[in-house]
Design a protein around this motif. Structure first.
Motif, PDB file in Angstrom:
ATOM      1  N   GLN A   1       0.826  -1.199   0.000  1.00 51.35           N
ATOM      2  CA  GLN A   1       0.000   0.000   0.000  1.00 51.35           C
ATOM      3  C   GLN A   1       0.868   1.260   0.000  1.00 51.35           C
ATOM      4  O   GLN A   1       0.582   2.213  -0.732  1.00 51.35           O
TER       5      GLN A   1
ATOM      6  N   THR B   1      -4.665   2.321  -2.987  1.00 47.86           N
ATOM      7  CA  THR B   1      -4.039   1.219  -2.255  1.00 47.86           C
ATOM      8  C   THR B   1      -4.814  -0.085  -2.298  1.00 47.86           C
ATOM      9  O   THR B   1      -4.237  -1.152  -2.084  1.00 47.86           O
ATOM     10  N   SER B   2      -6.123  -0.022  -2.585  1.00 49.51           N
ATOM     11  CA  SER B   2      -6.928  -1.249  -2.505  1.00 49.51           C
ATOM     12  C   SER B   2      -7.828  -1.469  -3.711  1.00 49.51           C
ATOM     13  O   SER B   2      -8.595  -2.441  -3.740  1.00 49.51           O
TER      14      SER B   2
ATOM     15  N   THR C   1      -8.155   4.826  -0.664  1.00 50.13           N
ATOM     16  CA  THR C   1      -8.714   3.489  -0.876  1.00 50.13           C
ATOM     17  C   THR C   1      -8.541   3.046  -2.319  1.00 50.13           C
ATOM     18  O   THR C   1      -8.171   1.896  -2.595  1.00 50.13           O
TER      19      THR C   1
END
Length: 216
Positions: free
Chosen positions: A4, A109-110, A106
């Motif tokens: 991340q 990183t995801s 978000t």
């Protein structure tokens, strides 16, 4: 967590590296191209940590031409904003519902590759919107808004020296106000972005005080 952080660092590098550089170059080319179209001379474009500036001489159209040159830079952000919306729509298969409420952390990183690029597009859009509004509507010399203010005052019949003096005074006042905001951001809210604002303030105050002394 390590992955991340790597993705976030890559995002920051892209935003404040190549994307910021291209954004500023297009802005300055807006000034330069308009100057040439109006009969003026351009000696180059300079990039530096706080942005950039085009070395433009006076146009053949007087204050009206200078006003057009000043406005051209900020307006160059509009086609860039349109392009970033188009790229976002392409990445998201035409779905723009999340564009205005993009969760950058978000998404980066995801959200996988789709989330990463959608965050780049949305952030770049807001980047351009902020730069356009800040440069065009903040009448603080030597920003474009300050140059616009000076040109408008001259076009309204105010003498050049008095217009320059009024422009310098307004910039000094705004610089002090922005300085107070920047200090509050750093010391009361712990926002490091306040440091960047303070650098902008230092640039505005140094330039406007120099202009004030020149015409006083």
């Amino acid at each position: 967590a390590f992955q991340q952080n790597i993705l976030w660092l890559l995002y920051l590098f892209l935003m404040f590296g190549p994307i910021l550089t291209i954004t500023i170059l297009v802005h300055e080319y807006g000034h330069a191209i308009t100057t040439k179209l109006l009969g003026g001379q351009v000696d180059g474009i300079v990039l530096w940590p706080l942005g950039g500036f085009a070395l433009c001489g006076p146009t053949d159209s007087g204050p009206c031409g200078d006003l057009k040159v000043a406005v051209a830079g900020p307006l160059a952000h509009i086609p860039q904003m349109i392009i970033w919306v188009g790229v976002y729509a392409s990445v998201m298969a035409g779905d723009l519902t999340g564009f205005l409420k993009e969760d950058t952390w978000t998404s980066v990183t995801s959200g996988g590759s789709t989330g990463f690029f959608s965050a780049i597009c949305a952030s770049s859009f807001y980047f351009n919107a902020y730069l356009m509004v800040f440069n065009l509507f903040v009448p603080a010399y030597p920003l474009d808004g300050g140059r616009c203010l000076a040109c408008i005052l001259i076009l309204c019949g105010i003498e050049v020296e008095k217009a320059a003096l009024l422009t310098a005074i307004s910039a000094i006042i705004l610089g002090v106000l922005f300085g107070i905001i920047g200090l509050a951001m750093v010391f009361f809210y712990g926002q490091t972005s306040g440091l960047f604002m303070l650098l902008i303030v230092a640039f505005i105050l140094e330039s406007s005080i120099r202009l004030y002394k020149l015409v006083k």
